[in-house]
Motif scaffolding. Structure first.
Motif, mmCIF file in Angstrom:
data_model
loop_
_atom_site.group_PDB
_atom_site.id
_atom_site.type_symbol
_atom_site.label_atom_id
_atom_site.label_comp_id
_atom_site.label_asym_id
_atom_site.label_seq_id
_atom_site.Cartn_x
_atom_site.Cartn_y
_atom_site.Cartn_z
ATOM 1 N N LEU A 110 0.856 -1.187 0.000
ATOM 2 C CA LEU A 110 0.000 0.000 0.000
ATOM 3 C C LEU A 110 0.890 1.234 0.000
ATOM 4 O O LEU A 110 1.684 1.418 0.927
ATOM 5 C CB LEU A 110 -0.883 0.044 1.249
ATOM 6 N N VAL A 111 0.747 2.075 -1.018
ATOM 7 C CA VAL A 111 1.543 3.292 -1.089
ATOM 8 C C VAL A 111 0.826 4.456 -0.423
ATOM 9 O O VAL A 111 1.442 5.294 0.211
ATOM 10 C CB VAL A 111 1.900 3.625 -2.553
ATOM 11 N N GLU A 142 12.805 3.446 -0.879
ATOM 12 C CA GLU A 142 12.482 2.150 -0.283
ATOM 13 C C GLU A 142 11.522 1.377 -1.187
ATOM 14 O O GLU A 142 11.699 0.173 -1.408
ATOM 15 C CB GLU A 142 11.857 2.325 1.100
ATOM 16 N N LEU A 143 10.521 2.055 -1.728
ATOM 17 C CA LEU A 143 9.577 1.404 -2.633
ATOM 18 C C LEU A 143 10.318 0.858 -3.857
ATOM 19 O O LEU A 143 10.109 -0.291 -4.256
ATOM 20 C CB LEU A 143 8.480 2.380 -3.061
ATOM 21 N N GLN A 144 11.204 1.653 -4.432
ATOM 22 C CA GLN A 144 11.963 1.209 -5.604
ATOM 23 C C GLN A 144 12.841 0.006 -5.268
ATOM 24 O O GLN A 144 12.917 -0.956 -6.037
ATOM 25 C CB GLN A 144 12.795 2.359 -6.161
ATOM 26 N N ALA A 161 -2.406 2.296 -5.057
ATOM 27 C CA ALA A 161 -2.071 3.715 -5.170
ATOM 28 C C ALA A 161 -3.272 4.409 -5.786
ATOM 29 O O ALA A 161 -3.722 4.029 -6.861
ATOM 30 C CB ALA A 161 -0.822 3.919 -6.031
ATOM 31 N N ILE A 162 -3.795 5.416 -5.117
ATOM 32 C CA ILE A 162 -4.988 6.124 -5.585
ATOM 33 C C ILE A 162 -4.637 7.516 -6.102
ATOM 34 O O ILE A 162 -5.070 7.914 -7.159
ATOM 35 C CB ILE A 162 -6.031 6.237 -4.451
ATOM 36 N N ILE A 167 0.564 7.120 -7.608
ATOM 37 C CA ILE A 167 0.683 6.401 -8.882
ATOM 38 C C ILE A 167 2.029 6.702 -9.525
ATOM 39 O O ILE A 167 2.698 5.810 -10.039
ATOM 40 C CB ILE A 167 -0.495 6.749 -9.807
ATOM 41 N N ARG A 168 2.458 7.940 -9.461
ATOM 42 C CA ARG A 168 3.774 8.312 -10.016
ATOM 43 C C ARG A 168 4.879 7.526 -9.310
ATOM 44 O O ARG A 168 5.803 7.018 -9.939
ATOM 45 C CB ARG A 168 3.994 9.815 -9.867
ATOM 46 N N MET A 169 4.794 7.414 -7.974
ATOM 47 C CA MET A 169 5.796 6.644 -7.222
ATOM 48 C C MET A 169 5.843 5.191 -7.696
ATOM 49 O O MET A 169 6.916 4.621 -7.878
ATOM 50 C CB MET A 169 5.484 6.657 -5.725
ATOM 51 N N VAL A 170 4.663 4.598 -7.893
ATOM 52 C CA VAL A 170 4.588 3.195 -8.316
ATOM 53 C C VAL A 170 5.162 3.026 -9.721
ATOM 54 O O VAL A 170 5.959 2.112 -9.977
ATOM 55 C CB VAL A 170 3.138 2.685 -8.237
ATOM 56 N N LEU A 171 4.772 3.902 -10.640
ATOM 57 C CA LEU A 171 5.292 3.796 -12.006
ATOM 58 C C LEU A 171 6.809 3.974 -12.037
ATOM 59 O O LEU A 171 7.512 3.265 -12.770
ATOM 60 C CB LEU A 171 4.598 4.803 -12.922
ATOM 61 N N ASP A 172 7.330 4.893 -11.236
ATOM 62 C CA ASP A 172 8.786 5.069 -11.155
ATOM 63 C C ASP A 172 9.451 3.810 -10.618
ATOM 64 O O ASP A 172 10.509 3.390 -11.118
ATOM 65 C CB ASP A 172 9.135 6.267 -10.264
ATOM 66 N N ALA A 173 8.853 3.185 -9.610
ATOM 67 C CA ALA A 173 9.415 1.950 -9.045
ATOM 68 C C ALA A 173 9.397 0.821 -10.069
ATOM 69 O O ALA A 173 10.371 0.069 -10.209
ATOM 70 C CB ALA A 173 8.656 1.548 -7.783
#
Length: 186
Positions: A110-111, A142-144, A161-162, A167-173
């Protein structure tokens, strides 16, 4: 008619006479579901699976009471340091190898939270809360690191990610993981 995507719900959504509670209170059906039945749940996806839930699914599978296919994803939270513990995804995957009725292969993270509670991570401040953008549960680095590590070890990765910032953090990871772990030739 069968719901095209049936889900296990809390409370009375599953017949109490043919169910057993999971450690988190959801009811697990124990009926005689078969693929194609119109009125039975035949598959469930358990995101945020715990060691206790894995043990319950395995116990039911071994006793012949598990009549649905279960795909369970262990949770990985902030501070995960890849040392074996009871809820470690690698420990759970080794302890409970894939079976036609019970398997794992994904992890869940969960982000952020939700828009309504102002816990979703946004790129711009909330219009009704100036200066507030939500707080991510993970630091970006840490997520990456975790996404890259789990991807390298063959895990599917499900991330909540909502907000657009989350969402940007997830896509970058995911982008970093894809660069670090190129796909094999197919």
């Amino acid at each position: 008619r069968a719901d095209p995507a049936p889900r296990l719900e809390r409370g009375d959504a599953v017949d109490r006479r043919r169910s057993r509670r999971t450690p988190r209170g959801a009811r697990l059906p124990l009926g005689s579901a078969q693929p194609g039945d119109d009125d039975e749940l035949v598959r469930l996806y358990n995101a945020h699976g715990s060691a206790d839930e894995f043990a319950l699914y395995d116990e039911l599978r071994r006793s012949g009471e598990l009549k649905v296919r279960v795909y369970s994803a262990p949770s990985v939270g902030p501070g995960y340091d890849e040392r074996a513990s009871e809820d470690d995804p690698e420990v759970l995957r080794q302890r409970y190898p894939d079976d036609p009725l019970f398997k794992t292969g994904a992890i869940k993270m969960l982000v952020d939270g939700v828009i309504e509670g102002h816990t979703a991570v946004m790129l711009e401040p909330y219009s009704n809360r100036p200066g507030e953008r939500g707080t991510p549960r993970f630091a970006a680095d840490e997520l990456q690191r975790l996404v890259t590590s789990f991807d390298r070890r063959g895990w599917q990765i499900m991330i909540h990610a909502i907000g657009d910032g989350g969402i940007r953090m997830v896509l970058d990871a995911f982008e970093r993981a894809a660069a670090a772990n190129p796909l094999p030739a197919r």
